[in-house]
Write a protein that holds these residues in place. Structure first.
Motif, PDB file in Angstrom:
ATOM      1  N   SER A  27      12.663 -12.615 -11.899  1.00 48.84           N
ATOM      2  CA  SER A  27      13.693 -13.469 -11.945  1.00 48.84           C
ATOM      3  C   SER A  27      15.011 -12.912 -11.361  1.00 48.84           C
ATOM      4  N   VAL A  28      14.961 -12.289 -10.261  1.00 51.84           N
ATOM      5  CA  VAL A  28      16.160 -11.678  -9.853  1.00 51.84           C
ATOM      6  C   VAL A  28      16.914 -12.952  -9.363  1.00 51.84           C
ATOM      7  N   PHE A  29      16.565 -13.830  -8.621  1.00 49.94           N
ATOM      8  CA  PHE A  29      17.347 -14.777  -8.151  1.00 49.94           C
ATOM      9  C   PHE A  29      18.120 -15.552  -9.066  1.00 49.94           C
ATOM     10  N   ARG A  30      17.278 -15.940 -10.316  1.00 48.85           N
ATOM     11  CA  ARG A  30      17.936 -16.776 -11.435  1.00 48.85           C
ATOM     12  C   ARG A  30      19.031 -15.859 -12.004  1.00 48.85           C
ATOM     13  N   ARG A  31      18.741 -14.626 -12.164  1.00 51.15           N
ATOM     14  CA  ARG A  31      19.600 -13.524 -12.877  1.00 51.15           C
ATOM     15  C   ARG A  31      20.946 -13.500 -12.020  1.00 51.15           C
ATOM     16  N   GLY A  32      20.764 -13.552 -10.563  1.00 52.59           N
ATOM     17  CA  GLY A  32      21.924 -13.395  -9.738  1.00 52.59           C
ATOM     18  C   GLY A  32      22.639 -14.739  -9.878  1.00 52.59           C
ATOM     19  N   LEU A  33      21.868 -15.713 -10.027  1.00 52.26           N
ATOM     20  CA  LEU A  33      22.574 -17.253  -9.963  1.00 52.26           C
ATOM     21  C   LEU A  33      23.537 -17.223 -11.149  1.00 52.26           C
ATOM     22  N   LEU A  34      22.931 -17.112 -12.499  1.00 50.60           N
ATOM     23  CA  LEU A  34      23.583 -17.277 -13.634  1.00 50.60           C
ATOM     24  C   LEU A  34      24.674 -16.095 -13.584  1.00 50.60           C
ATOM     25  N   ASN A  35      24.546 -14.899 -13.324  1.00 51.03           N
ATOM     26  CA  ASN A  35      25.826 -14.339 -13.145  1.00 51.03           C
ATOM     27  C   ASN A  35      27.078 -14.655 -12.453  1.00 51.03           C
ATOM     28  N   GLU A  78      19.663 -11.670  -4.504  1.00 47.34           N
ATOM     29  CA  GLU A  78      20.887 -11.680  -4.838  1.00 47.34           C
ATOM     30  C   GLU A  78      21.982 -12.360  -4.102  1.00 47.34           C
ATOM     31  N   LYS A  79      21.735 -11.661  -2.776  1.00 47.40           N
ATOM     32  CA  LYS A  79      22.651 -12.188  -1.529  1.00 47.40           C
ATOM     33  C   LYS A  79      22.275 -13.728  -1.380  1.00 47.40           C
ATOM     34  N   VAL A  80      20.969 -14.260  -1.584  1.00 45.46           N
ATOM     35  CA  VAL A  80      20.775 -15.731  -1.565  1.00 45.46           C
ATOM     36  C   VAL A  80      21.588 -16.304  -2.557  1.00 45.46           C
ATOM     37  N   ALA A  81      21.605 -16.009  -3.794  1.00 42.64           N
ATOM     38  CA  ALA A  81      22.375 -16.623  -4.806  1.00 42.64           C
ATOM     39  C   ALA A  81      23.810 -16.723  -4.471  1.00 42.64           C
ATOM     40  N   ASN A  82      24.350 -15.604  -4.193  1.00 41.15           N
ATOM     41  CA  ASN A  82      25.878 -15.693  -3.828  1.00 41.15           C
ATOM     42  C   ASN A  82      26.044 -16.509  -2.679  1.00 41.15           C
TER      43      ASN A  82
END
Length: 224
Positions: free
Chosen positions: A75-83, A37-41
């Protein structure tokens, strides 16, 4: 400096500090070892500030999603990215008012993500209407009077217009009504903006292709 291995996609991350570069490299090689999630942000934040990176970030996001799916089936990263994309989408008018460059970067980024992310080899339906809404905003009269927004609109339609049209032809027709109106009723449009709008109208009319003659005409004019 680039990240990646020989024979694999490379990702330009030289504008990040050393710690963030390491975080992104680890996210691709061993996604379970970092906070995704941090990576997505981090990726979204940087995309809003760096228009060059926003054009490349889709490949990196795709690689992280693939690595996470392969390693953990999640799909933690994808979810964080889409959020994060949704949060920025909901605040897009505030973003545009605060920073025109940030807004252009956001549109570039979400179109790049739409271009790269696939579900069952199809574009993500969840992104179709947000991408259209962003392009419709760029086709409003106050945006057409700003060359940065016209340039962004035309570049993104070159990149994802054909895919978008396949997902929703009616909205593309409506978008091009706005673009034609903007071209035909030029209130405050620069000659470059008019040229770019005419080029994209012809590009779509030719089946999302440019003939050599059209390319020579438009791009010699742009360079002049």
């Amino acid at each position: 400096m680039v990240m990646g291995e020989p024979g694999r996609e490379e990702y330009k991350i030289q504008s990040f500090d050393a710690e963030t570069q390491q975080l992104l490299k680890t996210a691709i090689k061993d996604p379970g070892a970092v906070d995704l999630e941090k990576v997505a942000n981090v990726i979204v934040d940087h995309s809003l500030q760096d228009c060059v990176f926003s054009k490349e970030a889709g490949r990196m996001c795709y690689a992280i999603i693939q690595a996470e799916s392969k390693q953990a089936g999640q799909s933690v990263f994808r979810r964080g990215l889409l959020n994060r994309l949704q949060q920025e989408y909901q605040a897009r008018e505030q973003l545009r008012a605060r920073s025109l460059q940030g807004w252009v970067c956001y549109v570039t980024f979400i179109c790049n993500i739409f271009d790269y992310l696939r579900v069952n080899n199809m574009p993500m339906m969840a992104l179709v209407n947000p991408v259209y809404d962003c392009l419709f905003r760029l086709a409003q009269p106050d945006s057409l009077s700003k060359e940065e927004e016209v340039d962004c609109l035309v570049l993104q339609l070159h990149r994802v217009g054909e895919q978008l049209e396949k997902m929703n032809r009616q909205r593309m027709d409506e978008l091009f009504v706005l673009i034609r109106d903007g071209f035909l009723l030029p209130t405050g449009l620069s000659s470059l903006a008019q040229l770019l709008l005419l080029e994209i109208i012809e590009f779509r009319a030719a089946g999302w292709k440019t003939t050599p003659a059209a390319h020579k005409y438009y791009y010699s004019e742009v360079s002049d």
